[in-house]
Design an enzyme around this catalytic site. Structure first.
Site, PDB file in Angstrom:
ATOM      1  N   ASN A   7       7.984   9.690   8.586  1.00 50.51           N
ATOM      2  CA  ASN A   7       6.998   8.839   8.390  1.00 50.51           C
ATOM      3  C   ASN A   7       7.619   7.293   8.893  1.00 50.51           C
ATOM      4  O   ASN A   7       8.120   6.771   8.207  1.00 50.51           O
ATOM      5  CB  ASN A   7       6.396   8.753   6.861  1.00 50.51           C
ATOM      6  CG  ASN A   7       5.505   7.637   6.774  1.00 50.51           C
ATOM      7  OD1 ASN A   7       4.843   7.126   7.581  1.00 50.51           O
ATOM      8  ND2 ASN A   7       4.983   7.592   5.516  1.00 50.51           N
ATOM      9  N   ARG A  90       3.730  11.672  10.090  1.00 59.71           N
ATOM     10  CA  ARG A  90       2.511  11.041   9.742  1.00 59.71           C
ATOM     11  C   ARG A  90       1.940  10.272  10.893  1.00 59.71           C
ATOM     12  O   ARG A  90       2.731   9.243  11.148  1.00 59.71           O
ATOM     13  CB  ARG A  90       2.910  10.280   8.462  1.00 59.71           C
ATOM     14  CG  ARG A  90       1.732   9.855   7.765  1.00 59.71           C
ATOM     15  CD  ARG A  90       2.143   8.244   7.364  1.00 59.71           C
ATOM     16  NE  ARG A  90       0.792   7.738   6.595  1.00 59.71           N
ATOM     17  CZ  ARG A  90       0.948   6.469   6.381  1.00 59.71           C
ATOM     18  NH1 ARG A  90       2.069   5.721   6.511  1.00 59.71           N
ATOM     19  NH2 ARG A  90      -0.319   6.217   5.890  1.00 59.71           N
ATOM     20  N   HIS A 179      -5.464   7.448   3.697  1.00 57.80           N
ATOM     21  CA  HIS A 179      -5.043   8.334   2.591  1.00 57.80           C
ATOM     22  C   HIS A 179      -5.562   9.780   2.592  1.00 57.80           C
ATOM     23  O   HIS A 179      -5.560  10.231   1.485  1.00 57.80           O
ATOM     24  CB  HIS A 179      -5.186   7.649   1.125  1.00 57.80           C
ATOM     25  CG  HIS A 179      -4.437   6.469   0.563  1.00 57.80           C
ATOM     26  ND1 HIS A 179      -5.161   5.530   0.078  1.00 57.80           N
ATOM     27  CD2 HIS A 179      -3.404   6.013   0.894  1.00 57.80           C
ATOM     28  CE1 HIS A 179      -4.355   4.579  -0.195  1.00 57.80           C
ATOM     29  NE2 HIS A 179      -3.274   4.748   0.568  1.00 57.80           N
ATOM     30  N   ARG A 240      -4.205  -6.523  -0.613  1.00 61.71           N
ATOM     31  CA  ARG A 240      -5.280  -6.638   0.114  1.00 61.71           C
ATOM     32  C   ARG A 240      -6.620  -6.829  -0.777  1.00 61.71           C
ATOM     33  O   ARG A 240      -6.727  -6.499  -1.914  1.00 61.71           O
ATOM     34  CB  ARG A 240      -5.542  -5.342   0.503  1.00 61.71           C
ATOM     35  CG  ARG A 240      -4.326  -4.868   1.765  1.00 61.71           C
ATOM     36  CD  ARG A 240      -4.393  -3.676   2.310  1.00 61.71           C
ATOM     37  NE  ARG A 240      -3.294  -2.827   2.249  1.00 61.71           N
ATOM     38  CZ  ARG A 240      -3.030  -1.387   2.475  1.00 61.71           C
ATOM     39  NH1 ARG A 240      -4.249  -0.715   2.501  1.00 61.71           N
ATOM     40  NH2 ARG A 240      -1.891  -0.955   2.405  1.00 61.71           N
ATOM     41  N   GLU A 383       2.240  13.824  -0.023  1.00 63.21           N
ATOM     42  CA  GLU A 383       1.563  13.790   1.249  1.00 63.21           C
ATOM     43  C   GLU A 383       2.699  14.481   2.096  1.00 63.21           C
ATOM     44  O   GLU A 383       2.476  15.120   3.362  1.00 63.21           O
ATOM     45  CB  GLU A 383       1.426  12.368   2.053  1.00 63.21           C
ATOM     46  CG  GLU A 383       0.187  11.642   1.114  1.00 63.21           C
ATOM     47  CD  GLU A 383       0.243  10.084   0.704  1.00 63.21           C
ATOM     48  OE1 GLU A 383       1.269   9.652   0.283  1.00 63.21           O
ATOM     49  OE2 GLU A 383      -0.427   9.616   1.658  1.00 63.21           O
TER      50      GLU A 383
END
Ligand code: ADP
Length: 395
Positions: A7, A90, A179, A240, A383
């Site tokens: 990743n 990823r 996600h 965010r 993940e």
């Protein structure tokens, strides 16, 4: 079969090596400060840590050091790189071209480049990790697992924005969602927990971490999700903003003379619970501050909970026959009080969590009362395992 999962961020690289015969993590590690002074690799094997501190000017050098660490005589877990059967990467943005995990070929690379415009920090970094593997492990197959892929099942009424259709046609402006690998994993796991077929499952998956998103799952597939064209939309997050009146953006740009880069930074890095509280983006700090009477920290936590409630309740009405609400991600798995705050108010719909059962972290637990109309779970996401599984399936 041994599968390496990579990743890549713009200056970091996370990795895990799996033995897929039993889905065991043999080793995992993190490289930081790639291309910056003070590059550092930290590999963990059980309790043991192995550290390499050496300048790594780009991702190729970082991947090379990962391979050195994996094969290190004292600290490694394989004796030769030929033991790696495949690499799963990823990837963030596959746009409309990629609807599931794929073996990497020129078409995939083209899509990654095309959609870099919507993920300018992520897609190019993901690509650098891939190119490094192609160079250093030329005979090994690479698989890409995209954050956006799971959400490609959303219908048009859920992925379009309320703007002129031409912007979708001309610029591919639409909701893509992120996600996806986590929401997919959580959906599969919940189907397993309920002992039913995924294709018959309607549920709400709440991935709450530094970045947070909620996904409405209908018939086992993504039907709607809170993140949009980019991962900025939706919930109030660590740094965010999430949803806001778009007029705020133009107003700030006019009033402060911000250019697009600055406003991007304000909304992605200086907003969310950090911006509101002025304390931290970390929920542990916020909960401590709120408990010590910090008003703005308390407001930030309430905002987070209320926005989550709005999505969960709205998605329940969109999907219908929801059987489970599932919490995952750093906050979803660990914050007992945030789960309680979010679910508070759902009693009027017959959905209740049991405060004793809710006193858990991680794992896979039912936290709702026996008479709750919808089951509420905490499920730890994974993940990397999802990427390793897809990679195994495709190679
Ligand atoms: P990322 O989106 O970077 O993968 P994570 O899913 O790891 O993030 O979530 C990180 C967040 O989880 C932290 O910022 C913190 O707010 C929250 N978190 C972790 N542990 C706890 C805890 N025990 N209580 C409350 N929040 C926690």
């Amino acid at each position: 079969m041994k599968i390496l999962v990579i990743n890549c961020g713009s200056s970091s690289l996370k990795y895990q090596l799996f033995d897929m015969d039993n889905e065991e993590v043999l080793v995992k590690g993190l490289v930081e400060r790639i291309g910056i002074d003070g590059s550092r690799l930290k590999q963990e094997k059980g309790e043991d840590e192995f550290i390499i501190e050496e300048d790594m000017k780009d991702h190729t050098q970082a991947v090379k050091h990962v391979f050195d660490a994996l094969t290190d005589e004292d600290n490694g877990v394989i004796s030769n790189l030929s033991e790696i059967d495949a690499v799963g990467h990823r990837f963030v943005h596959g746009g409309e071209k990629i609807t599931s995990s794929v073996l990497i070929d020129d078409e995939v690379k083209k899509a990654v480049k095309e959609y870099s415009k919507f993920a300018p920090l992520h897609n190019p970094a993901n690509m650098m990790g891939l190119e490094a593997c192609e160079k250093l492990l030329p005979n090994v197959k690479n698989v890409a697992v995209f954050d956006t892929a799971f959400h490609q099942s959303m219908p048009e009424e859920n992925f379009l924005y309320g703007i002129d259709y031409k912007y979708y046609e001309e610029q591919s402006i639409r909701k893509y969602g992120f996600h996806g690998t986590s929401h997919d994993f959580i959906t599969q796991k919940t189907a397993e927990l309920l002992g039913k077929d995924q294709s018959e499952l309607n549920m709400i998956s709440c991935h709450l971490g530094n970045g947070s998103s909620i996904c409405a799952v209908k018939d086992g597939r993504s039907y709607d999700t809170s993140m949009g064209l980019t991962p900025l939309e939706g919930l109030v997050m660590g740094t965010r903003s999430g949803d806001l009146d778009p007029a705020v953006v133009t107003f700030l740009m006019d009033e402060y003379g911000y250019d697009t880069k600055k406003i991007d930074n304000v909304l992605n890095k200086e907003s969310g619970v950090l911006g509101v509280s002025g304390v931290s983006s970390d929920f542990r700090d916020l909960e401590d501050a709120a408990n010590n009477g910090n008003k703005r920290a308390e407001i930030a936590l309430k905002m987070f909970a209320n926005r989550a409630k709005r999505y969960i309740a709205g998605y329940m009405a969109e999907v219908g026959n929801v059987e489970a609400i599932v919490f995952t991600g750093g906050i979803g798995e660990n914050s007992i009080t945030m789960r309680e705050d979010i679910m508070n108010g759902f009693e009027q719909f017959g959905i209740k969590i049991d405060s004793e059962k809710n006193n858990v972290r991680g794992g896979a637990h039912l936290i709702s009362t026996d008479d709750s109309r919808v089951k509420v779970f905490v499920v730890a996401t994974n993940e990397e395992l999802m990427i390793a599984r897809d990679t195994k399936r495709l190679v």
